[in-house]
Design an enzyme around this catalytic site. Sequence first.
Site, PDB file in Angstrom:
ATOM      1  N   HIS A 170       6.382   3.853   3.029  1.00 38.24           N
ATOM      2  CA  HIS A 170       6.160   2.309   2.573  1.00 38.24           C
ATOM      3  C   HIS A 170       4.720   1.884   2.868  1.00 38.24           C
ATOM      4  O   HIS A 170       4.056   1.154   2.154  1.00 38.24           O
ATOM      5  CB  HIS A 170       7.119   1.485   3.286  1.00 38.24           C
ATOM      6  CG  HIS A 170       7.355   0.227   2.817  1.00 38.24           C
ATOM      7  ND1 HIS A 170       6.531  -0.654   3.025  1.00 38.24           N
ATOM      8  CD2 HIS A 170       8.502  -0.219   2.218  1.00 38.24           C
ATOM      9  CE1 HIS A 170       6.940  -1.940   2.397  1.00 38.24           C
ATOM     10  NE2 HIS A 170       8.109  -1.593   1.992  1.00 38.24           N
ATOM     11  N   CYS A 171       4.344   2.418   4.072  1.00 39.80           N
ATOM     12  CA  CYS A 171       2.855   2.029   4.682  1.00 39.80           C
ATOM     13  C   CYS A 171       1.835   1.805   3.617  1.00 39.80           C
ATOM     14  O   CYS A 171       1.074   1.230   3.441  1.00 39.80           O
ATOM     15  CB  CYS A 171       2.763   2.771   5.960  1.00 39.80           C
ATOM     16  SG  CYS A 171       3.895   2.139   7.248  1.00 39.80           S
ATOM     17  N   LEU A 172       1.448   3.022   3.225  1.00 42.52           N
ATOM     18  CA  LEU A 172       0.297   3.483   2.171  1.00 42.52           C
ATOM     19  C   LEU A 172       0.554   3.102   0.820  1.00 42.52           C
ATOM     20  O   LEU A 172      -0.360   2.439   0.558  1.00 42.52           O
ATOM     21  CB  LEU A 172      -0.141   4.996   2.564  1.00 42.52           C
ATOM     22  CG  LEU A 172      -0.389   5.176   3.857  1.00 42.52           C
ATOM     23  CD1 LEU A 172      -1.019   6.602   4.069  1.00 42.52           C
ATOM     24  CD2 LEU A 172      -1.170   4.219   4.971  1.00 42.52           C
TER      25      LEU A 172
END
Length: 439
Positions: free
Chosen positions: A279-281
Amino acid sequence: MGAVTVNSVHTAQPSSVVQRTEMIAVVGQGYVGLPLAMRAAEVGYRVVGIDVDAQRVKKLEAGQSYVADVPSERLQAALDLGAYSASTDYGDIAGFDVCLITVPTPLRDGAPDLSCIEDAARAIATHLRPGATVILESTTYPGTTEEVLRPLLEDGSGLRTPEDFWLGYSPERIDPGNADWRLENTPKVVSGIDPTSLEAVRSFYDQLVSHTVAVGSTRTAELTKLLENTFRHVNIAMVNELAIFAGELGADVWEAIAAAGTKPFGFMPFTPGPGVGGHCLPIDPAYLSWQVKRKIGIQSRFIDLADEVNHSMPRYVVQRVMRGLNERRTSVNGSRVLLLGLAYKRNVGDFRESPALEVARMLSALGAEVRAVEPYAQATQPLPDGVSLVGFSRRELAAADAVVVLSDHDVFDYGIVAAESRYVFDTRHRCSGPSVETL
Ligand SMILES: NC(=O)c1ccc[n+]([C@@H]2O[C@H](COP(=O)([O-])OP(=O)(O)OC[C@H]3O[C@@H](n4cnc5c(N)ncnc54)[C@H](O)[C@@H]3O)[C@@H](O)[C@H]2O)c1
């Protein structure tokens, strides 16, 4: 709230833990919410985990964890003590003292989709009481807590913050699968919409983690999380681009990164790979660029470029595999390709936005017979069409025209991979030998 000694995170309440009367609601029982709920239960709070997914709640009630960082025994211990319960019914959080919101923040057509936060806020508002604290943890753009969450809570409850209740933002830094840096020993950034809210937020997290870092506003805390993720996104894109050039220049990018990493100041090593997932990148930096464009009309060029480079990596990997097969007088169409790892990163079973799935889809569409080894796969995770899961074996390695290392799980024996395979394309630099070509 008094100080407490926590001896262990894997048993639900060591004898030294002070039993607390406060009720903590954790809305969203996923990768972020479930570990938080466990931690709060283990330091003595009474915790109610809310999730709209009835299947998940059923599993939680049965003591079956679906989050790798929370072993089922740990969940069961909290259930047995009555320190934790899971529910789909928001009525069960009535009278809560602190409510943490850990629901998804995806993109829809390239724009932030805050509908989960909005739905949760409306439901929480009906159970908000004077003196309670609400804290958003979901990753989102600067301004969400004040502009989106606050009015929904105020309108739905008839209460005002900070006069009646306290409101803050604290970004989650959980790194699934990281045994060294866990929730309790990773510094936690905390913020509030005013000094009393900040104090309420900070004193709560001081019970859960070893170190809190206060920042001056919820917007700054929201930006902090996006800065962390964007920093990685941009740096990974930079080394990915370098990896593409380095081979053509006759240089070894992996050796160069390791050598540069010996510099004790001014350099931080990042490694290339088949693209970015989770999700983060792939998603979070888009929250920042969207808000920058919307509020100040500026295009955030670093994020756009990092997106472009990182999203192009699966295609580049497929091109390299095609070239490798071509050099061996084999066409990708009709060849047998074995993929090692489908998860977006090492030692986890998370397929979200995984570039490995993109590689699998492309190879399959080109006519390859694609098999994949993914020891962490869960039965519920769908595979791309034409891709079948197989076990790790010498036979599978030897039968493949190409073996592609995509997620470098530690359980794979890379010596065997290099020895048994005719051709290995290694995107993670874990194999060596005459059959191996690296990204
Ligand atoms: N996974 C990570 O490593 C990570 C790390 C840091 C931050 N985050 C952020 O934390 C947030 C949550 O991520 P996650 O990985 O835990 O997601 P997840 O999908 O694993 O879990 C979210 C849960 O929320 C539930 N949910 C959705 N809408 C709801 C509602 N209205 N009420 C109650 N429950 C609801 C879903 O059913 C799901 O179980 C996201 O904003 C994400 O960007 C994730």
